[in-house]
Design a protein around this motif. Sequence first.
Motif, PDB file in Angstrom:
ATOM      1  N   LYS A   8      72.661  75.658   5.615  1.00  0.00           N
ATOM      2  CA  LYS A   8      72.829  76.000   7.034  1.00  0.00           C
ATOM      3  C   LYS A   8      73.450  74.838   7.794  1.00  0.00           C
ATOM      4  O   LYS A   8      73.025  73.690   7.637  1.00  0.00           O
ATOM      5  CB  LYS A   8      71.479  76.376   7.631  1.00  0.00           C
ATOM      6  CG  LYS A   8      71.541  76.785   9.088  1.00  0.00           C
ATOM      7  CD  LYS A   8      71.055  75.687  10.005  1.00  0.00           C
ATOM      8  CE  LYS A   8      71.433  75.940  11.447  1.00  0.00           C
ATOM      9  NZ  LYS A   8      70.908  74.908  12.357  1.00  0.00           N
ATOM     10  N   GLY A 152      68.143  77.720  19.000  1.00  0.00           N
ATOM     11  CA  GLY A 152      67.878  76.988  17.772  1.00  0.00           C
ATOM     12  C   GLY A 152      67.525  77.903  16.600  1.00  0.00           C
ATOM     13  O   GLY A 152      67.159  77.431  15.525  1.00  0.00           O
ATOM     14  N   ASP A 155      68.201  78.188  12.246  1.00  0.00           N
ATOM     15  CA  ASP A 155      67.353  77.637  11.183  1.00  0.00           C
ATOM     16  C   ASP A 155      66.512  78.746  10.574  1.00  0.00           C
ATOM     17  O   ASP A 155      66.325  78.821   9.359  1.00  0.00           O
ATOM     18  CB  ASP A 155      66.374  76.586  11.751  1.00  0.00           C
ATOM     19  CG  ASP A 155      67.073  75.354  12.284  1.00  0.00           C
ATOM     20  OD1 ASP A 155      68.211  75.093  11.877  1.00  0.00           O
ATOM     21  OD2 ASP A 155      66.447  74.661  13.109  1.00  0.00           O
TER      22      ASP A 155
HETATM   23 MG    MG Z   1      69.375  73.446  15.694  1.00  0.00          MG
END
Ligand code: MG
Length: 413
Positions: A8, A152, A155
């Motif tokens: 990632k 975010g 992830d």
């Molecule tokens: Mg991040």
Amino acid sequence: MPRLLVQKFGGTSVRDIERVNAVADRVAASVVGGDRVVVVVSAMAGETDRLEGLGFEVVARPPPREMDVLLSAGEQVSVALLSMALMERGCRARSRLALQIGIRTDGNHTKARIEHIDVEGLNADLAGGVTPVVAGFQGTAPNGDITTFGRGGSDTTAVAIAAALEADECQIYTDVEGVYTADPRIVENARRLDAVTFEEMLELASLGAKVLHSRSVEFVGKYGVPLRVMSSFDEGPGTLITTEETTMEQPLVSGLAYARDEAKLTVLGVPDVPGVASKILGPIGAASIEVDMIVQNTGADGSTDLTFTVRRADYERARETLAGIQKVLGARGIEGDDRIAKVSAVGVGMKSHAGVATRMFDALAAENINIQMISTSEIKISVVVAERYLELAVRAIHDAFGLGDAIAVEDAG
Ligand code: MG
Ligand code: ASP
């Protein structure tokens, strides 16, 4: 056996075409080396912020469903660019959006949870020698709408895919070399950790360390996905997030986290009778304000003060809510402070050792920093201090536990 890796890359790792090409070189090297790779990418750095800003320019409270369509667009751009760059390098890559590979979530727009990933499509890609390049951060609601997982959230896409495919490792490439004992921007001699347990990482993530989306760490605990945080800019082993506590002696404290955006409120002098806490915190919860620490203290006169912390962004609303119920509560007054910060020490080694808290408090006392609130769990100690002392507090605690790299002493001879 070739390894199956999920790699990632975050926003800074694909921030411009030069970086996209660098990521493509790295992925291509893994594929050429014989690994099978599923790539997950975030939007280019700043892009999600930009899109969010546009939404708020149009309307003060953008409808969450449309916000998801808007915000998820950033990842669509980066998967296309990276796929092209991979093809340029002779890699059979294909961009994949959540809808195409079946990343199924609940219908909670802007904070959806992954419920299921259809592995057939990804497995077919891998079996055919194709490297799927998956858009992070997005999913599909039961009614077919696009959802996103909260900022975010790429992830979490990566770790969930790694869990579903039972990958050998999920590698989160970012702009730091791994998980540090403390924020290196504050603590000069902060050290990269070789490994942390997922319990510690979960605490660090929820206490303010911004390396990983909390939910992605939950997956590590739940499905035992081996997760590694590493730099896309440098070579290096990064930090492994494990489910096992090593047999080595655990350090008392593994790392420090902090959160600056905190505020506290105190309801003064309410009668000390059953039901008070629920009468105060009930309306706060009903206003969708998340409460973190809570301290209640009964005075000699039989009345009680209740102090709690909230996010700074919720401070004014929390104050208004309390003002509205002050009369009913029979409270003497309401006080607040929105210039506080929380500093936390985390370590599984605390489980089996006493005196950790004292060492932390001594370090703060030595710097004349007043502790306003304390909360502890099995593996963490958090204190609230005035925001202006935050950096000093972090450095003092870091030193007190000897967390840093030894500072080289110059040889006088
Ligand atoms: Mg991040
Ligand atoms: N692009 C999204 C964000 O900026 C998701 C992510 O980067 O993980 O929050």
